[in-house]
Design a protein around this motif. Structure first.
Motif, short mmCIF file in Angstrom:
data_model
loop_
_atom_site.label_atom_id
_atom_site.label_comp_id
_atom_site.label_asym_id
_atom_site.label_seq_id
_atom_site.Cartn_x
_atom_site.Cartn_y
_atom_site.Cartn_z
N PHE A 40 22.93 42.56 103.90
CA PHE A 40 23.78 43.33 102.99
C PHE A 40 24.91 44.05 103.73
O PHE A 40 25.92 44.40 103.12
CB PHE A 40 22.93 44.33 102.21
CG PHE A 40 22.06 43.70 101.17
CD1 PHE A 40 22.62 43.10 100.05
CD2 PHE A 40 20.68 43.68 101.31
CE1 PHE A 40 21.82 42.50 99.09
CE2 PHE A 40 19.87 43.09 100.36
CZ PHE A 40 20.45 42.49 99.24
N SER A 97 28.68 38.99 102.77
CA SER A 97 27.53 38.89 101.88
C SER A 97 27.94 38.94 100.40
O SER A 97 27.45 38.16 99.58
CB SER A 97 26.52 40.00 102.19
OG SER A 97 27.11 41.28 101.99
N LYS A 98 28.85 39.85 100.06
CA LYS A 98 29.29 39.95 98.67
C LYS A 98 30.01 38.68 98.23
O LYS A 98 29.86 38.21 97.10
CB LYS A 98 30.20 41.17 98.49
CG LYS A 98 29.49 42.50 98.67
CD LYS A 98 30.45 43.66 98.44
CE LYS A 98 29.73 44.99 98.61
NZ LYS A 98 30.65 46.16 98.43
N GLU A 99 30.80 38.12 99.14
CA GLU A 99 31.53 36.89 98.83
C GLU A 99 30.57 35.73 98.61
O GLU A 99 30.75 34.93 97.68
CB GLU A 99 32.48 36.57 99.98
CG GLU A 99 33.30 35.30 99.79
CD GLU A 99 34.20 35.01 100.97
OE1 GLU A 99 34.02 33.96 101.61
OE2 GLU A 99 35.08 35.84 101.27
N ARG A 118 28.85 36.25 95.27
CA ARG A 118 29.81 35.98 94.20
C ARG A 118 30.03 34.48 94.02
O ARG A 118 30.08 33.98 92.89
CB ARG A 118 31.15 36.67 94.51
CG ARG A 118 32.17 36.54 93.37
CD ARG A 118 33.50 37.15 93.71
NE ARG A 118 34.18 36.42 94.78
CZ ARG A 118 34.43 36.92 95.98
NH1 ARG A 118 34.06 38.16 96.26
NH2 ARG A 118 35.05 36.21 96.90
#
Length: 321
Positions: free
Chosen positions: A84, A89-91, A94
């Motif tokens: 995290f 990580s967010k990409e 997503r």
């Protein structure tokens, strides 16, 4: 009198429990052949699905090959925090959700539509030929499918680009362009899965009471109205069950397809959790880190299917359990 009544109820309840237990074992014995057929499947799931769950402890350890799973020191939530805190990580999450939702919204109705259309075909031989051709891609490996796509879509002599060039347009880099990456992913997935998925709905349609169609004909309903008011409501429970199962796979988009079709030019939208787990766990040798990411992926999938099942149970009384 009250004492007698209490004694009588206490003496009858154990008898009822004994009768229930006895009837259960009697029913199992009566249907022993069916349970015998279930046994290989139960053994397979136990060996390949439940025993390997012990390996999930690697996600909470600093795994090394010398100590193995049991001898490696505990690391707690170290690798979950590391994922995290990873800048991509967010990409990655997503990208996973985007492709999964596109497959769910666009791809999920396709087998239903195909089954409904195929059910309206009255020429039996033509129907069988179309059905056979449609579900054959399911048995073709993604390696073969991606190889075919590369040969078909390449700008260097591929038939698709040659046709586009013959019309006076510029050749298109389908597999290396961000503009066409999602289209290639979704359409290739539909082509590979639509025929096999339609088999389930065709089986459900075959179980619809034919008297309903006869009554609808007498009332003047045409083929479309029969399909809309009889066929679709009749197979709705099957559709709901398949949708619930699809919700549980939202975090898994299929690593083979993305691993083979993803290129450095499309990595910004094509790197998903499935591919990242393979790359970090196997290619980079970070077993604990890859297991932690995979466990996060699985837990989210379980939560999604439980929530979707609870909502479905309340809304239309159809659920997995």
């Amino acid at each position: 009198m009250n004492h007698v009544g209490t004694v009588s109820t206490q003496t009858t309840r154990p008898n009822l429990n004994k009768n229930n237990k006895k009837s259960l074992w009697v029913r199992i014995w009566q249907h022993r052949l069916f349970y015998l057929f279930m046994l290989p499947g139960i053994v397979w799931f136990f060996i390949f699905s439940y025993i390997p769950m012990y390996g999930l402890t690697v996600a909470f350890k600093d795994f090394n090959f010398v100590g193995g799973i049991t001898g490696s020191p505990w690391a707690g939530l170290k690798y979950f925090k590391e994922f995290f805190q990873f800048y991509q990580s967010k990409e990655i999450i997503r990208n996973t959700l985007t492709i999964s939702l596109m497959k769910l919204v666009i791809g999920f109705p396709m087998p239903i539509i195909f089954a409904l259309l195929l059910n309206e075909v009255k020429a039996l031989k033509f129907k069988k030929v179309v059905q056979t051709i449609s579900y054959l891609p399911h048995f073709i490996s993604w390696v073969v499918v991606v190889t075919i796509l590369q040969r078909m879509l390449t700008p260097y002599g591929g038939p698709v680009n040659e046709f586009i060039s013959s019309l006076g347009f510029d050749k298109i880099q389908f597999l290396g362009s961000l503009s066409y990456f999602y289209q290639v992913i979704i359409l290739s997935d539909i082509w590979k899965t639509v025929g096999f998925g339609a088999i389930i709905y065709l089986a459900a349609i075959s179980g619809v009471d034919q008297q309903l169609y006869e009554s609808a004909k007498m009332d003047g309903a045409n083929r479309f109205k029969q399909m809309w008011h009889i066929t679709l409501p009749s197979i709705r429970p099957v559709m709901v069950i398949m949708f619930l199962l699809a919700c549980g796979n939202i975090m898994t988009v299929g690593y083979e397809q993305l691993l083979l079709l993803n290129t450095p030019a499309t990595a910004s939208i094509g790197t998903v959790l499935d591919v990242y787990v393979i790359q970090s766990g196997l290619e980079q040798g970070r077993i604990s880190y890859g297991t932690a990411v995979g466990l996060f992926q699985g837990v989210i999938g379980v939560i999604l299917i439980i929530v979707a099942n609870s909502i479905s149970k309340k809304v239309n009384e159809t659920s997995l359990w």
